[in-house]
Design an enzyme around this catalytic site. Structure first.
Site, PDB file in Angstrom:
ATOM      1  N   ARG A  15     -60.223 -27.709 -22.538  1.00 33.59           N
ATOM      2  CA  ARG A  15     -60.994 -26.463 -22.648  1.00 33.59           C
ATOM      3  C   ARG A  15     -60.138 -25.203 -22.446  1.00 33.59           C
ATOM      4  O   ARG A  15     -60.596 -24.099 -22.696  1.00 33.59           O
ATOM      5  CB  ARG A  15     -62.151 -26.470 -21.639  1.00 33.59           C
ATOM      6  CG  ARG A  15     -63.334 -27.297 -22.100  1.00 33.59           C
ATOM      7  CD  ARG A  15     -64.369 -27.465 -21.013  1.00 33.59           C
ATOM      8  NE  ARG A  15     -63.928 -28.407 -19.991  1.00 33.59           N
ATOM      9  CZ  ARG A  15     -64.527 -28.559 -18.805  1.00 33.59           C
ATOM     10  NH1 ARG A  15     -65.579 -27.830 -18.490  1.00 33.59           N
ATOM     11  NH2 ARG A  15     -64.064 -29.443 -17.938  1.00 33.59           N
ATOM     12  N   GLN A  73     -48.962 -41.088 -15.263  1.00 34.21           N
ATOM     13  CA  GLN A  73     -50.164 -41.792 -15.684  1.00 34.21           C
ATOM     14  C   GLN A  73     -50.245 -41.698 -17.206  1.00 34.21           C
ATOM     15  O   GLN A  73     -50.556 -40.640 -17.749  1.00 34.21           O
ATOM     16  CB  GLN A  73     -51.417 -41.152 -15.046  1.00 34.21           C
ATOM     17  CG  GLN A  73     -52.697 -41.879 -15.394  1.00 34.21           C
ATOM     18  CD  GLN A  73     -53.933 -41.016 -15.171  1.00 34.21           C
ATOM     19  OE1 GLN A  73     -53.855 -39.797 -15.050  1.00 34.21           O
ATOM     20  NE2 GLN A  73     -55.086 -41.654 -15.126  1.00 34.21           N
ATOM     21  N   GLY A  78     -58.751 -41.727 -16.372  1.00 39.01           N
ATOM     22  CA  GLY A  78     -59.723 -41.288 -15.379  1.00 39.01           C
ATOM     23  C   GLY A  78     -59.067 -41.019 -14.030  1.00 39.01           C
ATOM     24  O   GLY A  78     -57.908 -41.380 -13.789  1.00 39.01           O
ATOM     25  N   ASP A 102     -56.002 -28.664 -10.319  1.00 38.76           N
ATOM     26  CA  ASP A 102     -56.528 -27.461 -10.981  1.00 38.76           C
ATOM     27  C   ASP A 102     -57.452 -26.662 -10.072  1.00 38.76           C
ATOM     28  O   ASP A 102     -58.268 -25.883 -10.536  1.00 38.76           O
ATOM     29  CB  ASP A 102     -57.250 -27.849 -12.278  1.00 38.76           C
ATOM     30  CG  ASP A 102     -58.453 -28.752 -12.039  1.00 38.76           C
ATOM     31  OD1 ASP A 102     -58.710 -29.112 -10.876  1.00 38.76           O
ATOM     32  OD2 ASP A 102     -59.143 -29.095 -13.017  1.00 38.76           O
ATOM     33  N   GLU A 156     -71.558 -39.249 -11.148  1.00 40.92           N
ATOM     34  CA  GLU A 156     -71.069 -38.232 -12.073  1.00 40.92           C
ATOM     35  C   GLU A 156     -72.223 -37.634 -12.867  1.00 40.92           C
ATOM     36  O   GLU A 156     -73.200 -38.333 -13.174  1.00 40.92           O
ATOM     37  CB  GLU A 156     -70.023 -38.835 -13.020  1.00 40.92           C
ATOM     38  CG  GLU A 156     -68.737 -39.220 -12.328  1.00 40.92           C
ATOM     39  CD  GLU A 156     -68.113 -38.052 -11.574  1.00 40.92           C
ATOM     40  OE1 GLU A 156     -67.905 -36.986 -12.185  1.00 40.92           O
ATOM     41  OE2 GLU A 156     -67.867 -38.179 -10.365  1.00 40.92           O
ATOM     42  N   LYS A 357     -29.469   1.153 -13.251  1.00 39.14           N
ATOM     43  CA  LYS A 357     -29.222  -0.301 -13.215  1.00 39.14           C
ATOM     44  C   LYS A 357     -27.928  -0.584 -12.472  1.00 39.14           C
ATOM     45  O   LYS A 357     -26.904   0.056 -12.748  1.00 39.14           O
ATOM     46  CB  LYS A 357     -29.123  -0.846 -14.642  1.00 39.14           C
ATOM     47  CG  LYS A 357     -28.982  -2.344 -14.696  1.00 39.14           C
ATOM     48  CD  LYS A 357     -28.000  -2.836 -15.754  1.00 39.14           C
ATOM     49  CE  LYS A 357     -26.564  -2.565 -15.382  1.00 39.14           C
ATOM     50  NZ  LYS A 357     -25.578  -3.251 -16.247  1.00 39.14           N
ATOM     51  N   ASN A 383     -25.490  15.851  -8.523  1.00 34.39           N
ATOM     52  CA  ASN A 383     -26.577  16.196  -9.427  1.00 34.39           C
ATOM     53  C   ASN A 383     -26.188  15.733 -10.831  1.00 34.39           C
ATOM     54  O   ASN A 383     -25.185  16.180 -11.381  1.00 34.39           O
ATOM     55  CB  ASN A 383     -26.838  17.696  -9.423  1.00 34.39           C
ATOM     56  CG  ASN A 383     -28.111  18.012 -10.183  1.00 34.39           C
ATOM     57  OD1 ASN A 383     -29.203  17.766  -9.696  1.00 34.39           O
ATOM     58  ND2 ASN A 383     -27.964  18.507 -11.401  1.00 34.39           N
ATOM     59  N   TYR A 393     -20.743   0.126 -21.399  1.00 34.37           N
ATOM     60  CA  TYR A 393     -20.570  -1.106 -22.183  1.00 34.37           C
ATOM     61  C   TYR A 393     -19.705  -0.814 -23.396  1.00 34.37           C
ATOM     62  O   TYR A 393     -20.014   0.080 -24.194  1.00 34.37           O
ATOM     63  CB  TYR A 393     -21.959  -1.589 -22.612  1.00 34.37           C
ATOM     64  CG  TYR A 393     -21.995  -2.914 -23.322  1.00 34.37           C
ATOM     65  CD1 TYR A 393     -21.330  -4.023 -22.810  1.00 34.37           C
ATOM     66  CD2 TYR A 393     -22.721  -3.062 -24.504  1.00 34.37           C
ATOM     67  CE1 TYR A 393     -21.381  -5.243 -23.466  1.00 34.37           C
ATOM     68  CE2 TYR A 393     -22.778  -4.281 -25.157  1.00 34.37           C
ATOM     69  CZ  TYR A 393     -22.102  -5.370 -24.640  1.00 34.37           C
ATOM     70  OH  TYR A 393     -22.166  -6.588 -25.285  1.00 34.37           O
ATOM     71  N   SER A 411     -25.699  18.882 -18.311  1.00 34.30           N
ATOM     72  CA  SER A 411     -26.623  18.184 -19.198  1.00 34.30           C
ATOM     73  C   SER A 411     -25.890  17.559 -20.378  1.00 34.30           C
ATOM     74  O   SER A 411     -24.849  18.061 -20.818  1.00 34.30           O
ATOM     75  CB  SER A 411     -27.657  19.168 -19.747  1.00 34.30           C
ATOM     76  OG  SER A 411     -28.470  19.601 -18.677  1.00 34.30           O
TER      77      SER A 411
HETATM   78  C1  UD1 Z   1     -64.119 -34.676 -11.013  1.00 37.96           C
HETATM   79  C2  UD1 Z   1     -64.981 -35.642 -10.196  1.00 37.96           C
HETATM   80  C3  UD1 Z   1     -66.340 -34.988  -9.930  1.00 37.96           C
HETATM   81  C4  UD1 Z   1     -66.139 -33.660  -9.215  1.00 37.96           C
HETATM   82  C5  UD1 Z   1     -65.195 -32.769 -10.004  1.00 37.96           C
HETATM   83  C6  UD1 Z   1     -64.820 -31.533  -9.186  1.00 37.96           C
HETATM   84  C7  UD1 Z   1     -64.318 -37.870 -10.883  1.00 37.96           C
HETATM   85  C8  UD1 Z   1     -64.684 -39.041 -11.678  1.00 37.96           C
HETATM   86  N1  UD1 Z   1     -65.194 -36.848 -10.930  1.00 37.96           N
HETATM   87  O1  UD1 Z   1     -64.758 -34.512 -12.263  1.00 37.96           O
HETATM   88  O2  UD1 Z   1     -67.118 -35.817  -9.128  1.00 37.96           O
HETATM   89  O3  UD1 Z   1     -67.405 -33.023  -9.033  1.00 37.96           O
HETATM   90  O4  UD1 Z   1     -63.954 -33.451 -10.309  1.00 37.96           O
HETATM   91  O5  UD1 Z   1     -64.072 -30.660  -9.952  1.00 37.96           O
HETATM   92  O6  UD1 Z   1     -63.312 -37.869 -10.215  1.00 37.96           O
HETATM   93  N2  UD1 Z   1     -56.949 -36.193 -13.949  1.00 37.96           N
HETATM   94  C9  UD1 Z   1     -55.839 -37.016 -14.045  1.00 37.96           C
HETATM   95  N3  UD1 Z   1     -55.931 -38.141 -14.816  1.00 37.96           N
HETATM   96  C10 UD1 Z   1     -57.040 -38.488 -15.484  1.00 37.96           C
HETATM   97  C11 UD1 Z   1     -58.174 -37.632 -15.383  1.00 37.96           C
HETATM   98  C12 UD1 Z   1     -58.092 -36.501 -14.599  1.00 37.96           C
HETATM   99  O7  UD1 Z   1     -54.806 -36.728 -13.454  1.00 37.96           O
HETATM  100  O8  UD1 Z   1     -57.032 -39.542 -16.149  1.00 37.96           O
HETATM  101  C13 UD1 Z   1     -56.852 -34.995 -13.110  1.00 37.96           C
HETATM  102  C14 UD1 Z   1     -57.078 -33.724 -13.873  1.00 37.96           C
HETATM  103  O9  UD1 Z   1     -55.825 -33.204 -14.330  1.00 37.96           O
HETATM  104  C15 UD1 Z   1     -57.696 -32.814 -12.808  1.00 37.96           C
HETATM  105  C16 UD1 Z   1     -58.428 -33.794 -11.912  1.00 37.96           C
HETATM  106  O10 UD1 Z   1     -57.863 -35.065 -12.146  1.00 37.96           O
HETATM  107  O11 UD1 Z   1     -56.729 -32.143 -12.058  1.00 37.96           O
HETATM  108  C17 UD1 Z   1     -59.927 -33.827 -12.156  1.00 37.96           C
HETATM  109  O12 UD1 Z   1     -60.161 -34.246 -13.476  1.00 37.96           O
HETATM  110  P1  UD1 Z   1     -61.365 -33.702 -14.339  1.00 37.96           P
HETATM  111  O13 UD1 Z   1     -61.343 -34.352 -15.653  1.00 37.96           O
HETATM  112  O14 UD1 Z   1     -61.387 -32.222 -14.304  1.00 37.96           O
HETATM  113  O15 UD1 Z   1     -62.606 -34.287 -13.509  1.00 37.96           O
HETATM  114  P2  UD1 Z   1     -64.082 -33.771 -13.543  1.00 37.96           P
HETATM  115  O16 UD1 Z   1     -64.759 -34.337 -14.742  1.00 37.96           O
HETATM  116  O17 UD1 Z   1     -64.112 -32.315 -13.355  1.00 37.96           O
HETATM  117 MG    MG Z   2     -62.562 -30.716 -13.511  1.00 40.35          MG
END
Ligand code: UD1
Ligand code: MG
Length: 462
Positions: A15, A73, A78, A102, A156, A357, A383, A393, A411
């Site tokens: 997004r 990863q 997830g 984030d 979720e 500078k 002055n 340069y 001047s």
């Molecule tokens: C997640 C939580 C949700 C919570 C919300 C708060 C889960 C399943 N859900 O949802 O309950 O309310 O955060 O903001 O955890 N990331 C990875 N690898 C992945 C997926 C995500 O490193 O495979 C990282 C993202 O970069 C981010 C963080 O995990 O920093 C959260 O991921 P995001 O997809 O934003 O989770 P939400 O759907 O917001």
């Molecule tokens: Mg999030």
């Protein structure tokens, strides 16, 4: 008790509609991930593991912190899958604190309270109650006959029933868990859910099933746990962050013409009775002495400004890596530009459209209009006239100009470096000076003025 921190930063951040990995977008001049790492640094962890994935090379090359390691990863399946990648790095006998990469505004005190709530034997969740909980994981509780409410699960948003969607207590993305138990729970995750992902949040139900107490802690302010998923949210968080900094400056006695029109992207230290007009930006490390006044629309970066200095509007001071120093009582601007290595003594005047500078100006030196001083050493009370420059340069190398005390440069002069001008010398207006100019004498290089009597201006034919 060992404490490990896992920061999840592998997500794409679709997004944001950007080629840059989401966690590298800047807030107040530092990446989101750098903010999280800075906060993590206030929690006294034994190690910090950052999970990277999308843009991993770039993320790993950009951020650094003590005791930091990266795990990758690939692909991103997830949040539970993200933490699984960190498992080999985590101490079995300690506690693991899991954070989102984030979420930049969380305070270290909030995280310390979360770790304390875990206490080494409980699962502690950071939760918050929101007016609009859309998109968040909901905290499902049950209440015993004696009225005690206990957390049962996180559901979720996409998996929640209509009744569960009415719950306003949400999971913020931060939890602290006993590491050995966490590892056991992570091994049990599956992806049988609405998004086909391995949800970290499923560990809550496993804790409940195992009879491990689940506790919830709350941040001091709900804004601490706001995450960045879009440019709009990033801009909102930037304004929240800036407003906090402005309030801290106001509380410390700094007069801000408008706290909503100030940006501090780094650290700003102010003495007493400092006044800052609207639309000023401070970057890196900036220090303002007592009674400093900054006019509207100034940008200052990596600079040390002495007591009683007045910086008039539209001045740009950029010390970059060398810094800029402005001495006590100096007057700078409007429309002045001080670049790296500008070192000004006391009561120096730098006026409009003057660029300095890598130059040292001693006490009382003045360059008030339209001038360039580069790689110069300028003595006391010099002055430097309007339109005059140091030609530093030669097309290949930079050379120095040395101007003694009490020199008066007229001047529109060009001082061709390397060159030295002796103390008390005067350089006549319009001179191009390429050789040493002796102390105390007038040096003029321009042609003598002649007037031709009877000369006629040519006229157009016809
Ligand atoms: C997640 C939580 C949700 C919570 C919300 C708060 C889960 C399943 N859900 O949802 O309950 O309310 O955060 O903001 O955890 N990331 C990875 N690898 C992945 C997926 C995500 O490193 O495979 C990282 C993202 O970069 C981010 C963080 O995990 O920093 C959260 O991921 P995001 O997809 O934003 O989770 P939400 O759907 O917001
Ligand atoms: Mg999030």
């Amino acid at each position: 008790m060992a404490l490990d921190i896992v920061i999840m930063a592998a997500g794409k951040g679709t997004r944001m509609k950007s080629d840059r990995p989401k966690v590298l977008h800047p807030l107040a001049g530092r990446s989101l991930l750098a903010h999280v790492l800075h906060t993590a640094g206030g929690v006294n962890a034994d190690r910090i593991v950052v999970v990277t994935g999308h843009g991993a090379d770039q993320v790993e090359a950009t951020v650094s912190a003590p005791r930091l390691q990266f795990v990758r990863q690939m692909p991103q399946l997830g949040t539970g899958h993200a933490v699984q990648q960190a498992v080999p790095q985590l101490h079995d006998e300690g506690v693991t604190l899991i954070l989102n990469g984030d979420t930049p505004l969380t305070e270290a005190a909030t995280l310390r309270a979360l770790v304390a709530a875990c206490g080494g034997d409980k699962l502690a969740l950071l939760t918050v109650t929101l007016g609009d909980a859309t998109g968040y994981g909901r905290i499902v509780r049950s209440t015993s006959e004696t009225g005690v409410s206990t957390v049962q699960a996180i559901v979720e948003h996409k998996d929640a029933t209509p009744a569960q969607r009415l719950i306003t207590e949400v999971y913020t993305g931060a939890m602290a868990a006993p590491t050995a138990l966490l590892k056991r729970w992570l091994a049990r995750l599956d992806n049988h859910n609405a998004q086909g992902e391995y949800y970290l949040t499923d560990v809550v139900a496993f804790a409940v099933a195992d009879g491990v107490p689940v506790t919830a802690a709350q941040p001091r302010r709900a804004s601490e746990v706001l995450g960045v998923n879009s440019p709009r949210q990033l801009a909102e968080l930037e304004r929240l962050y800036q407003r906090d900094q402005a309030d801290a400056l106001l509380d410390a006695g700094v007069r801000l013409a408008d706290p909503a029109r100030l940006d501090v992207r780094g650290s700003l230290h102010c003495g007493v009775d400092v006044a800052i007009d609207v639309n000023c930006v401070f970057e890196g490390a900036v220090s303002l002495g007592d009674r400093v006044q900054i006019g509207a629309n100034c940008v200052l970066r990596n600079a040390t400004i002495g007591d009683d200095v007045v910086i008039h509007p539209f001045t740009h001071i950029d010390g970059d890596t060398l810094g800029v120093t402005v001495g006590r009582g100096s007057l700078i601007g409007p429309y002045a530009r001080l670049r790296p290595g500008a070192v000004l003594g006391a009561e120096v005047h730098i006026g409009n459209f003057v660029e300095v500078k890598n130059s040292t100006l001693a006490d009382g030196a003045k360059a008030n209009h339209l001038a360039y001083l580069g790689d110069a050493t300028v003595g006391e009370r010099v002055n430097f006239g309007a339109g005059s420059i140091t030609a530093n340069y030669d097309g290949a190398r930079k050379h120095r100009t040395d101007i003694g005390a009490d020199v008066h440069v007229g001047s529109n002069c060009v001082l061709v470096a390397p060159i030295s001008i002796g103390a008390g010398a005067t350089i006549g207006a319009g001179s191009t000076v390429g050789k040493q100019a002796p102390a105390g004498q007038l040096t003029v290089t321009r042609a003598r003025q002649v007037s031709l009597p009877g000369w006629k201006r040519p006229v157009k034919p016809g």
